[in-house]
Every structure is written in C-alpha cells, then in structure tokens.
Design an enzyme around this catalytic site. Structure first.
Site, PDB file in Angstrom:
ATOM      1  N   LYS A   1      12.816  -3.256  -8.766  1.00 22.45           N
ATOM      2  CA  LYS A   1      13.057  -4.697  -8.689  1.00 22.45           C
ATOM      3  C   LYS A   1      14.293  -4.976  -9.531  1.00 22.45           C
ATOM      4  O   LYS A   1      14.311  -4.742 -10.733  1.00 22.45           O
ATOM      5  CB  LYS A   1      11.857  -5.481  -9.235  1.00 22.45           C
ATOM      6  CG  LYS A   1      12.086  -6.975  -9.239  1.00 22.45           C
ATOM      7  CD  LYS A   1      10.916  -7.704  -9.867  1.00 22.45           C
ATOM      8  CE  LYS A   1      11.207  -9.192  -9.939  1.00 22.45           C
ATOM      9  NZ  LYS A   1      10.181  -9.897 -10.721  1.00 22.45           N
TER      10      LYS A   1
ATOM     11  N   GLY B   1       9.172 -18.644 -16.368  1.00 23.21           N
ATOM     12  CA  GLY B   1       8.422 -19.217 -17.474  1.00 23.21           C
ATOM     13  C   GLY B   1       8.324 -20.722 -17.486  1.00 23.21           C
ATOM     14  O   GLY B   1       7.710 -21.306 -18.370  1.00 23.21           O
TER      15      GLY B   1
ATOM     16  N   ALA C   1       8.494 -16.010  -9.721  1.00 18.63           N
ATOM     17  CA  ALA C   1       8.824 -16.802 -10.913  1.00 18.63           C
ATOM     18  C   ALA C   1       8.608 -18.304 -10.737  1.00 18.63           C
ATOM     19  O   ALA C   1       8.918 -18.883  -9.704  1.00 18.63           O
ATOM     20  CB  ALA C   1      10.252 -16.550 -11.371  1.00 18.63           C
ATOM     21  N   GLY C   2       8.065 -18.888 -11.789  1.00 19.13           N
ATOM     22  CA  GLY C   2       7.925 -20.333 -11.877  1.00 19.13           C
ATOM     23  C   GLY C   2       6.628 -20.900 -11.338  1.00 19.13           C
ATOM     24  O   GLY C   2       6.365 -22.087 -11.494  1.00 19.13           O
TER      25      GLY C   2
END
Length: 193
Positions: A96, A157, A183-184
């Site tokens: 990744k 985050g 993410a998020g």
C-alpha cells in the site's frame, strides 16, 4: 446467497474488510484477525521490528495476506525503498503506497504516488495506492499498473466520514479497478455506505 469475492493481484478475497494493525497491541492482532475474518492486514513496515525480540509479523496469522504500507514516505524513492524492505522482511509482493509530504493534514501526494506505483508495478509488486480522490490521478494510477485505488473518504484520523462521497462515486463510475475507500470513516454506518 451468491459469493461476494474480489480479486487483487491474482489473489481472491472473500472478505472486503481490510484490518489495519496500527491500533492493536501485538497480542491482540491474532484475535482481531480471527474475529473480523480479515484476509488482508495492513502493516506499517516501521513497526515490523519494534523491539529486539518483538516483531509484529510473529503475531499476524500466516493465513492472511499482508499489505505493508509505506507510511512515513515523503517521496516516491522513499516509498520504493520501504516496499523493498517489506519484501525482504517476508511481507510478500503486496504494498500500500502512502506518500504524504505534509504532517498537518496527512493528505496523499498523488504525483509522487503515481511515480512510486509505476516503479513498483513494473517490478511485479501488487500496488494499492492511497490517493486523494481525483479522477485524472486515478486514471494515471491505472496506467501506472495499480491493482486498485484507495481514495480517502476524509483526512486521516479526522473521523469526518464520507466527506469526499461525490468524488468517490466518480471514481467508482469511471475507473475499472477495485475502489477501496480509506481513511476518515467515523461510524460503522459510514463503512456500510
């Protein structure tokens, strides 16, 4: 019910859940993998040898595919070096790509990500690049040899949920590769969306 599977780099996966290993104590990794039925587990290469006698790879079940990430890389060259390190550590050929040059927002650098993807895909890596959801960058990642694209839903985050929902839909509609939203995500309901 029909089997819901997908293929990345010649490997077929039956679970769409990718478990991140960064938030677990090492002794909980095996249980987290088993109870989540995860088949792909991300590993930050910089955590692979946290102490002289402790290695995260000793705690991840051998039945899962490792997805080492290049967390901490600020350039394509650094990401390539980390990917080579991961392979040398026994993590396989999946990687990744995470390249972020700013430490405030942790937004991916799409240009450097495209460069790293091209280099590593030519070397035979199965590359899953983390990217800002931009259609033109996604097309360039396809051309560079990515096995999937991993656009962010919101900054890392932030727990802001699907802040880029419309852009994600464009990628889903226009890119002929698996789209893995990353993410998020703030709530379980957002994961289901």
């Amino acid at each position: 019910m029909a089997e819901d599977s997908f293929t990345l780099g010649g490997h077929t996966f039956h679970s769409r859940f990718i478990l991140g290993s960064g938030k677990y104590s090492l002794t909980l990794i095996d249980a987290a993998v088993r109870y989540a039925e995860a088949e792909l587990v991300t590993v930050a290469v910089r955590r692979a040898n946290t102490k002289e006698k402790e290695n995260i790879l000793d705690y991840v079940p051998k039945t899962v595919t490792l997805l080492p990430n290049t967390s901490g890389a600020r350039t394509a060259e650094e990401a390539v070096r980390i990917a080579h390190l991961a392979k040398a550590l026994g993590c396989g050929d999946f990687v990744k790509i995470e390249i972020m040059r700013d430490s405030k927002y942790l937004l991916p650098d799409n240009n450097e990500t495209i460069r790293a993807t091209e280099i590593l895909a030519k070397e035979g890596f199965v590359v899953l690049p983390y990217m800002y959801p931009d259609l033109y960058a996604a097309h360039a990642l396809v051309d560079a040899g990515a096995a999937a694209v991993m656009p962010l839903a919101a900054p890392i985050g932030s727990n802001k949920g699907l802040a880029t929902k419309e852009f994600l839909q464009i990628l889903i509609d226009e890119i002929d590769l698996p789209i893995i939203v990353d993410a998020g995500i703030g709530k379980p309901a957002e994961v289901c969306a």
